[in-house]
Scaffold this motif. Structure first.
Motif, PDB file in Angstrom:
ATOM      1  N   GLY A 153       0.916  -1.255   0.000  1.00  0.00           N
ATOM      2  CA  GLY A 153      -0.058  -0.092  -0.092  1.00  0.00           C
ATOM      3  C   GLY A 153       0.969   1.438  -0.080  1.00  0.00           C
ATOM      4  O   GLY A 153       0.548   2.122  -0.758  1.00  0.00           O
ATOM      5  N   VAL A 154       1.811   1.234   0.772  1.00  0.00           N
ATOM      6  CA  VAL A 154       2.874   2.243   0.873  1.00  0.00           C
ATOM      7  C   VAL A 154       3.399   2.693  -0.333  1.00  0.00           C
ATOM      8  O   VAL A 154       3.604   3.638  -1.008  1.00  0.00           O
ATOM      9  CB  VAL A 154       3.551   2.244   1.992  1.00  0.00           C
ATOM     10  CG1 VAL A 154       4.828   3.440   1.900  1.00  0.00           C
ATOM     11  CG2 VAL A 154       3.016   2.234   3.371  1.00  0.00           C
ATOM     12  N   ILE A 155       3.932   1.459  -1.090  1.00  0.00           N
ATOM     13  CA  ILE A 155       4.495   1.800  -2.330  1.00  0.00           C
ATOM     14  C   ILE A 155       3.348   2.347  -3.528  1.00  0.00           C
ATOM     15  O   ILE A 155       3.853   2.987  -4.369  1.00  0.00           O
ATOM     16  CB  ILE A 155       5.314   0.392  -2.903  1.00  0.00           C
ATOM     17  CG1 ILE A 155       6.539   0.041  -1.945  1.00  0.00           C
ATOM     18  CG2 ILE A 155       5.733   0.197  -4.377  1.00  0.00           C
ATOM     19  CD1 ILE A 155       7.004  -1.309  -2.060  1.00  0.00           C
ATOM     20  N   LEU A 156       2.261   1.550  -3.592  1.00  0.00           N
ATOM     21  CA  LEU A 156       1.359   1.989  -4.564  1.00  0.00           C
ATOM     22  C   LEU A 156       0.503   3.375  -4.383  1.00  0.00           C
ATOM     23  O   LEU A 156       0.410   3.948  -5.458  1.00  0.00           O
ATOM     24  CB  LEU A 156       0.156   1.017  -4.875  1.00  0.00           C
ATOM     25  CG  LEU A 156       0.544  -0.501  -5.305  1.00  0.00           C
ATOM     26  CD1 LEU A 156      -0.643  -1.097  -5.245  1.00  0.00           C
ATOM     27  CD2 LEU A 156       0.951   0.160  -6.630  1.00  0.00           C
ATOM     28  N   ALA A 157       0.767   3.815  -3.046  1.00  0.00           N
ATOM     29  CA  ALA A 157      -0.053   4.922  -2.945  1.00  0.00           C
ATOM     30  C   ALA A 157       0.328   6.494  -3.674  1.00  0.00           C
ATOM     31  O   ALA A 157      -0.383   6.962  -4.262  1.00  0.00           O
ATOM     32  CB  ALA A 157      -0.113   5.495  -1.356  1.00  0.00           C
ATOM     33  N   PRO A 158       1.752   6.640  -3.922  1.00  0.00           N
ATOM     34  CA  PRO A 158       1.992   7.740  -4.751  1.00  0.00           C
ATOM     35  C   PRO A 158       2.393   7.644  -6.079  1.00  0.00           C
ATOM     36  O   PRO A 158       2.275   8.471  -6.666  1.00  0.00           O
ATOM     37  CB  PRO A 158       3.351   7.880  -4.007  1.00  0.00           C
ATOM     38  CG  PRO A 158       4.006   6.787  -3.729  1.00  0.00           C
ATOM     39  CD  PRO A 158       2.713   5.948  -3.275  1.00  0.00           C
ATOM     40  N   THR A 159       1.891   6.342  -6.511  1.00  0.00           N
ATOM     41  CA  THR A 159       2.010   6.099  -8.023  1.00  0.00           C
ATOM     42  C   THR A 159       0.701   6.566  -8.792  1.00  0.00           C
ATOM     43  O   THR A 159      -0.437   6.709  -8.074  1.00  0.00           O
ATOM     44  CB  THR A 159       2.504   4.636  -8.357  1.00  0.00           C
ATOM     45  OG1 THR A 159       1.384   3.780  -7.805  1.00  0.00           O
ATOM     46  CG2 THR A 159       3.609   4.459  -7.649  1.00  0.00           C
ATOM     47  N   GLU A 160       0.792   6.513 -10.063  1.00  0.00           N
ATOM     48  CA  GLU A 160      -0.476   6.929 -10.890  1.00  0.00           C
ATOM     49  C   GLU A 160      -1.531   5.686 -10.574  1.00  0.00           C
ATOM     50  O   GLU A 160      -2.756   5.937 -10.682  1.00  0.00           O
ATOM     51  CB  GLU A 160      -0.196   7.120 -12.323  1.00  0.00           C
ATOM     52  CG  GLU A 160       0.707   8.216 -12.579  1.00  0.00           C
ATOM     53  CD  GLU A 160       0.810   8.501 -14.118  1.00  0.00           C
ATOM     54  OE1 GLU A 160       0.412   7.576 -14.957  1.00  0.00           O
ATOM     55  OE2 GLU A 160       1.629   9.290 -14.450  1.00  0.00           O
ATOM     56  N   VAL A 161      -0.830   4.453 -10.618  1.00  0.00           N
ATOM     57  CA  VAL A 161      -1.736   3.282 -10.585  1.00  0.00           C
ATOM     58  C   VAL A 161      -2.505   3.519  -9.142  1.00  0.00           C
ATOM     59  O   VAL A 161      -3.593   3.157  -8.877  1.00  0.00           O
ATOM     60  CB  VAL A 161      -0.785   2.005 -10.503  1.00  0.00           C
ATOM     61  CG1 VAL A 161      -1.775   0.615 -10.076  1.00  0.00           C
ATOM     62  CG2 VAL A 161      -0.556   1.834 -11.891  1.00  0.00           C
ATOM     63  N   GLY A 162      -1.883   3.643  -7.996  1.00  0.00           N
ATOM     64  CA  GLY A 162      -2.370   3.981  -6.613  1.00  0.00           C
ATOM     65  C   GLY A 162      -3.328   5.076  -6.820  1.00  0.00           C
ATOM     66  O   GLY A 162      -4.355   4.851  -6.125  1.00  0.00           O
ATOM     67  N   GLN A 163      -3.194   6.196  -7.492  1.00  0.00           N
ATOM     68  CA  GLN A 163      -4.205   7.124  -7.383  1.00  0.00           C
ATOM     69  C   GLN A 163      -5.153   6.691  -8.119  1.00  0.00           C
ATOM     70  O   GLN A 163      -6.487   7.163  -7.748  1.00  0.00           O
ATOM     71  CB  GLN A 163      -3.556   8.288  -7.850  1.00  0.00           C
ATOM     72  CG  GLN A 163      -2.320   8.964  -7.211  1.00  0.00           C
ATOM     73  CD  GLN A 163      -2.794   9.598  -5.703  1.00  0.00           C
ATOM     74  OE1 GLN A 163      -3.996  10.044  -5.489  1.00  0.00           O
ATOM     75  NE2 GLN A 163      -1.984   9.039  -4.815  1.00  0.00           N
ATOM     76  N   GLY A 164      -5.317   5.943  -9.241  1.00  0.00           N
ATOM     77  CA  GLY A 164      -6.121   5.437  -9.846  1.00  0.00           C
ATOM     78  C   GLY A 164      -7.148   4.335  -9.123  1.00  0.00           C
ATOM     79  O   GLY A 164      -8.311   4.542  -9.037  1.00  0.00           O
TER      80      GLY A 164
END
Length: 69
Positions: free
Chosen positions: A41-52
């Motif tokens: 979750g921490v890794i995905l959160a700041p990425t475009e995928v995480g934002q999507g």
């Protein structure tokens, strides 16, 4: 780019760990799975995928709450 590769690796690990039977897990094994999921979750959160994903979940929650009114 490296963030996405690590995220994919962690996602695969999570899927493999969650496929195991619940009765076969120890408390330590469950804690390890939780730590891995939090790291994902921490890794995905700041990425475009995480934002999507966050936007999609926000729309889903909004739609469910409006349907309940």
């Amino acid at each position: 780019m490296l963030t996405i590769d690590v995220a994919v690796l962690l996602a695969v690990i999570v899927v493999l760990r969650l496929r195991r039977r619940t009765e076969a897990r120890s408390r330590r094994d469950e804690k390890t799975t939780v730590v891995i999921v939090l790291a994902l979750g921490v890794i995905l959160a700041p990425t475009e995928v995480g934002q999507g994903i966050a936007d999609l979940l926000g729309q889903l929650v909004s739609g469910v709450s409006q349907a309940g009114q």
